[in-house]
Scaffold this motif. Structure first.
Motif: not given
Length: 306
Positions: A232-241, A226-230
Motif C-alpha cells: 500500500t502507499p503506507v506499508t514500509g514507508k510510514a511517516q506518522i506512527l 513484502k514478506m506479508k504481501k502488504l
C-alpha cells in the motif's frame, strides 16, 4: 543534532519570531533554552514566574536576561494561569513549559472558562530523527492521552497530519499501529484502526494517507511488508506512527531514544497540539537540542495555522 532536525531549525529561522510565554522557568535548562531560542530567532521569550528566583538562577549561570521581559508570578499555578492569559490576549503566540509539573500547566490550558480550548482534543506528537534517516518519524500520542477512544484517536491523527504539513513535509503516510495487520475483534486497536481508515475515506480525517491496522515492522520496513504481501502507499514507508495507547507510545519513543549504541540513538522533539497555541512540552531531562527543535516545530505550526 541530526540532519532533519537541523533543517527544521534553519527553516524556522527564516520567519519572524513569535512571542512565547515561558511558564515557570526556575531551572537553568529552561532559562537557557529560552535564551538560545531567542538568539536563533525561533521565538521571543516572556519569562513568567518568580522574578527574583529567575534572575538569581540566570546570574549563577552567567545567562544574560537583557531585553527579555519577566512577568512576576510567585507559584506554579499562578505562572500557568498568567502564561495562558498572555496567549488568550494575543500577547504570546506560543507557550513553553518551564520547570513546573505538566499537570499544573495543562490544567490551566484546558480550563473551560480561562483556558486555551478549541474544538480539537489536546494531543501530543514526538518528531524523531536518527543517524542517516531518510525521513523524520512522528509518534503520536505518547504523552497526553492514556487510553484514547475512537474520537480522541481521530483528533490525534488529524492534529499530527496538520503538524506534518506545517513542518513542510507534505501529505503524510500514516500507519495506525496494532500488534497485527489483520482485523481481530479480540484486539480493540485493530477495530479502531479500521474505523480511522474508513473515516479518512469519508473525509472525517483530511490531508493524510492512512493504513491500518499495521504491526510496527510492516509500517516501517519494506522487506517486512513484502514478506506479508502488504503493498500500500503506507506499508514500509510510514511517516506518522499512531500508537494504540500512551503506554505503547512511551515504550516505542524510548526504545528509539535509548536502545542500541549511543551513536544510533534517535533524537526527539515534541509538541502539544489542539490548543489555541502550540505548547512546547519538554521534560526536565530533555537536551538543549531537543528543546530548540521543539521551539522550531512550535513556530512553524503557529505560522501555518494563521
Amino acid at each position: 543534532m541530526y540532519t532533519h532536525h537541523q533543517k527544521l531549525i534553519e527553516r524556522a529561522k527564516a520567519e519572524t519570531a513569535p512571542f512565547c510565554a515561558v511558564c515557570y522557568p526556575c531551572e537553568a535548562t529552561a532559562i537557557e533554552a529560552a535564551i538560545e531560542a531567542n538568539k536563533l530567532d525561533l521565538l521571543r521569550p516572556i519569562l513568567v514566574g518568580p522574578e527574583e528566583e529567575i534572575r538569581t538562577i540566570a546570574q549563577k549561570n552567567n545567562f544574560s536576561l537583557e531585553n527579555i521581559e519577566i512577568i512576576n508570578a510567585p507559584s506554579e499555578a499562578k505562572a500557568a494561569a498568567a502564561s495562558v492569559q498572555l496567549v488568550r490576549e494575543g500577547k504570546a503566540q506560543l507557550l513553553m513549559k518551564g520547570s513546573l509539573h505538566t499537570d499544573i500547566l495543562l490544567k490551566a490550558v484546558v480550563n473551560k472558562e480561562f483556558g486555551l480550548r478549541t474544538g480539537k482534543r489536546i494531543t501530543h506528537a514526538f518528531l524523531m530523527d536518527g543517524p542517516e534517516w531518510q525521513n523524520p518519524l512522528m509518534i503520536t500520542d505518547a504523552a497526553i492521552n492514556i487510553f484514547p477512544d475512537l474520537i480522541t484517536k481521530m483528533h490525534i491523527v488529524q492534529n499530527a497530519i496538520d503538524l506534518h504539513h506545517a513542518l513542510g513535509y507534505g501529505v503524510p503516510r500514516v500507519a495506525i499501529l496494532s500488534a497485527v495487520e489483520m482485523i481481530n475483534p479480540d484486539i480493540p486497536s485493530t477495530l479502531d484502526a479500521a474505523a480511522l481508515c474508513k473515516m479518512a475515506d469519508r473525509g472525517q480525517i483530511k490531508n493524510g494517507i492512512l493504513d491500518g491496522p499495521l504491526a510496527l515492522d510492516n509500517a516501517i520496513s519494506l522487506e517486512a511488508a513484502k514478506m506479508k504481501k502488504l503493498d500500500t502507499p503506507v506499508t514500509g514507508k510510514a511517516q506518522i506512527l499512531v500508537v494504540p495507547n500512551l503506554e505503547a507510545g512511551n515504550i516505542l519513543f524510548k526504545s528509539q531514544s535509548f536502545t542500541g549504541p549511543a551513536t544510533h540513538h534517535a533524537d526527539s522533539a515534541g509538541l502539544v497540539l489542539g490548543a489555541k497555541a502550540p505548547i512546547i512540552l519538554t521534560s526536565r531531562a530533555s537536551s538543549l537540542d531537543s528543546r530548540l527543535v521543539s521551539c522550531a516545530m512550535a513556530k512553524l505550526s503557529s505560522l501555518h495555522s494563521k
